[in-house]
Structures are given as structure tokens and as C-alpha cells.
Scaffold this motif. Structure first.
Motif, PDB file in Angstrom:
ATOM      1  N   LEU A   1      49.797   9.941  -5.310  1.00  0.00           N
ATOM      2  CA  LEU A   1      49.637   8.547  -5.689  1.00  0.00           C
ATOM      3  C   LEU A   1      50.964   7.800  -5.619  1.00  0.00           C
ATOM      4  CD1 LEU A   1      47.478   9.058  -8.918  1.00  0.00           C
ATOM      5  CD2 LEU A   1      46.674   8.754  -6.561  1.00  0.00           C
TER       6      LEU A   1
ATOM      7  N   VAL B   1      42.540   9.922 -13.531  1.00  0.00           N
ATOM      8  CA  VAL B   1      43.650  10.863 -13.357  1.00  0.00           C
ATOM      9  C   VAL B   1      43.465  12.055 -14.286  1.00  0.00           C
ATOM     10  CG1 VAL B   1      46.129  11.197 -13.768  1.00  0.00           C
ATOM     11  CG2 VAL B   1      45.335   9.202 -12.484  1.00  0.00           C
TER      12      VAL B   1
ATOM     13  N   LEU C   1      51.217   8.865 -17.511  1.00  0.00           N
ATOM     14  CA  LEU C   1      50.006   9.456 -16.958  1.00  0.00           C
ATOM     15  C   LEU C   1      49.647  10.776 -17.636  1.00  0.00           C
ATOM     16  CD1 LEU C   1      50.592   8.841 -13.143  1.00  0.00           C
ATOM     17  CD2 LEU C   1      48.860   7.749 -14.577  1.00  0.00           C
TER      18      LEU C   1
ATOM     19  N   VAL D   1      49.186   2.872  -8.912  1.00  0.00           N
ATOM     20  CA  VAL D   1      49.004   3.323 -10.292  1.00  0.00           C
ATOM     21  C   VAL D   1      49.245   2.174 -11.267  1.00  0.00           C
ATOM     22  CG1 VAL D   1      49.958   4.802 -12.096  1.00  0.00           C
ATOM     23  CG2 VAL D   1      49.542   5.741  -9.810  1.00  0.00           C
TER      24      VAL D   1
END
Length: 277
Positions: A19, A40, A68, A25
Motif C-alpha cells: 500500500l 487492513v 495501522l 492509506v
């Protein structure tokens, strides 16, 4: 077992999902959409290798990994010039695994006559930026040093950055075409921003190292991005029989090399793409 090297090979069926960060993102304002984060986590928890492949420096990339909540085996930074590898003993949890550098002297001295009023920065392999002129707050990360133009050539570089806010993008692209940058790879980003990497180095060259190390077949590769510095990455994924997915707001030349186009970042394009994995 003690004394034996643990294999990096991933189980059959594992996907390698690379990504881009900005415009993929994260939104332009730095927002991380809840829908993308949920996808994710779903893929991470399913055992797939979800990683970042970005033009950002290492220092600017690590906080996004934390947001993340992923710990991939590898991270691609600086448009492929720096490949990080997971190392629990390292202060950040990652160490530099492969670094590509070049002498920036010829590039800088050849560009300057074409872009006399531009601002210049050089990133070294430690992540330090030496710069001359003006850069937006935070654009170069926390470790930077203002120097005279001549000192930009003092050390080998992983990247040269040129910004020229006074140019419209079309004018900037025209100037770039006149430069004849034969010995380096270059990509133009947002607001007349030019990234110049070592010859033949881009996100795809680093990702191929990752794919090979993890033993993931080409058809299980997925790459998602929105910028001109994602062109090689998307073409690489599609060319291996995998999926190269362009964000909906990507320039035409980026969408042209992709095997698929999803919605814009602001319309949850990343979440929509990941939901199909």
C-alpha cells in the motif's frame, strides 16, 4: 531451533498487499478512514502480508505503521531506495536491510539551470535531509539541516527532492522533460514535487526483493497507489499476474498501467479494493 535460520517463506495462499500511503492509506489531510483500517486488520488477521511501499522517508513512514497496527516483515521507504526489515531488537522494530545510493552532484547541477527558483533537498541513508530553500513544515521529517546549495553534494544520496511552488504542474513537467535525466529514476508528485532516486530504483525493485524473500507467487501480489511514483509498482504487480490497483483520483498515466481502478480515496476507494481480497 537454535543455530538454524528461520524460513521467511509464507504459507500457500498468502497475499502480498503493498500500500502507498499518501492519497491511498491517508487522505490529503492525514485522515485514516475507519473502513480502510478495518479492511487492513481483517487481512492482517487472516495471515496476509500487508505492508507499506511509500515515497516517504523512514521517519515519516514508521508512525503510519503504528496507526495501522501492522508489523510486516518488510517496509519500502524512499521510493524503493530503502528497504527495512523487521527486527524486534532494533529501536524502532526495523533495521535497514537494503539501501541504494547515488552521487547527487550531476543531477543537482544539471537541474538547477532549468529550475533556478526551485528548492532542493538531499536525503542520505540515515534519513537526514540537507536542504536549501523553503519546504512545507513537516515535509522533510524531523531530521533536517539547512545548508548552502554546494553542500547538498557532500554525501551519497538515497533521494534528491526538488519542489517549485511557483510553477504550475504542466510547466514543471515540461521543465522535467527538458532535463534529460538518464542516470536516475524520477517521479513527479504533488504540487510540482520531483523525487529523484538511484538509477533503476523504484518501489517495484524493492517489492520484488520482498516477494522473492517471502516466496509469494506473482499472482498473489496486490499493489495499490495513486501517484506517478506508483507507476512501476502497479505495472509490476499486474505484470506478475497479480493486481495493480490505481486509486480513482490518480492521474491518467497511473490509471493506464493499472489492471484495475478503484474509487477515490475520499470515497473509501482503498476499503473497496481491499474488500475484494
Amino acid at each position: 531451533m537454535t543455530g538454524q535460520r528461520m524460513s521467511e517463506q509464507r504459507p500457500a495462499g498468502t497475499k502480498l498487499i503493498a500500500l502507498d500511503i499518501d492519497g491511498t492509506v491517508l487522505h490529503e489531510d492525514g485522515t485514516l478512514p475507519d473502513a480502510a483500517l478495518a479492511e487492513v486488520h481483517r487481512l492482517r488477521d487472516a495471515g496476509h502480508e500487508v505492508m507499506l511501499a511509500t515515497g516517504r522517508s523512514v521517519a515519516m513512514t514508521m508512525p503510519v505503521l503504528d496507526r495501522l497496527d501492522i508489523t510486516p516483515a518488510y517496509v519500502v521507504a524512499s521510493n524503493g531506495a530503502i528497504l527495512l526489515k523487521r527486527d524486534p531488537d532494533a529501536p524502532t522494530g526495523y533495521r535497514r536491510h537494503h539501501v541504494e545510493t547515488f552521487d547527487p552532484t550531476e543531477v543537482l547541477t544539471s537541474i538547477r539551470p532549468h529550475l533556478k527558483h526551485a528548492n532542493y533537498a538531499v536525503e542520505d541513508e540515515t534519513g537526514l535531509y540537507r536542504y536549501t530553500g523553503w519546504f512545507p513544515d513537516g515535509a522533510l521529517g524531523a531530521v533536517s539541516e539547512e545548508v548552502p546549495f554546494e553542500q547538498l553534494c557532500a554525501e551519497p544520496a538515497t533521494r534528491v527532492v526538488v519542489i517549485s511552488p511557483g510553477h504550475a504542474m504542466d510547466e514543471f513537467l515540461a521543465a522535467v522533460e527538458l532535463m534529460g535525466l538518464h542516470q536516475v529514476s524520477y517521479n513527479v508528485g504533488w504540487t510540482a514535487w520531483l523525487d529523484i532516486a538511484p538509477d533503476g530504483v523504484n518501489k517495484s525493485t524493492a517489492l520484488e526483493r520482498v516477494r522473492s524473500a517471502l516466496g509469494i507467487p506473482g499472482e498473489h501480489v496486490i499493489a495499490i497507489g495513486d501517484g506517478r511514483n506508483d507507476i512501476e509498482m502497479l505495472a509490476w504487480a499486474a505484470g506478475h499476474g497479480g493486481r495493480g490497483i490505481a486509486m480513482g483520483q490518480a492521474p491518467e498515466e497511473v490509471r493506464a498501467v493499472a489492471s484495475e481502478v478503484t474509487a477515490r480515496d475520499t470515497d473509501d476507494g482503498l476499503a473497496q479494493a481491499l474488500a475484494t481480497v
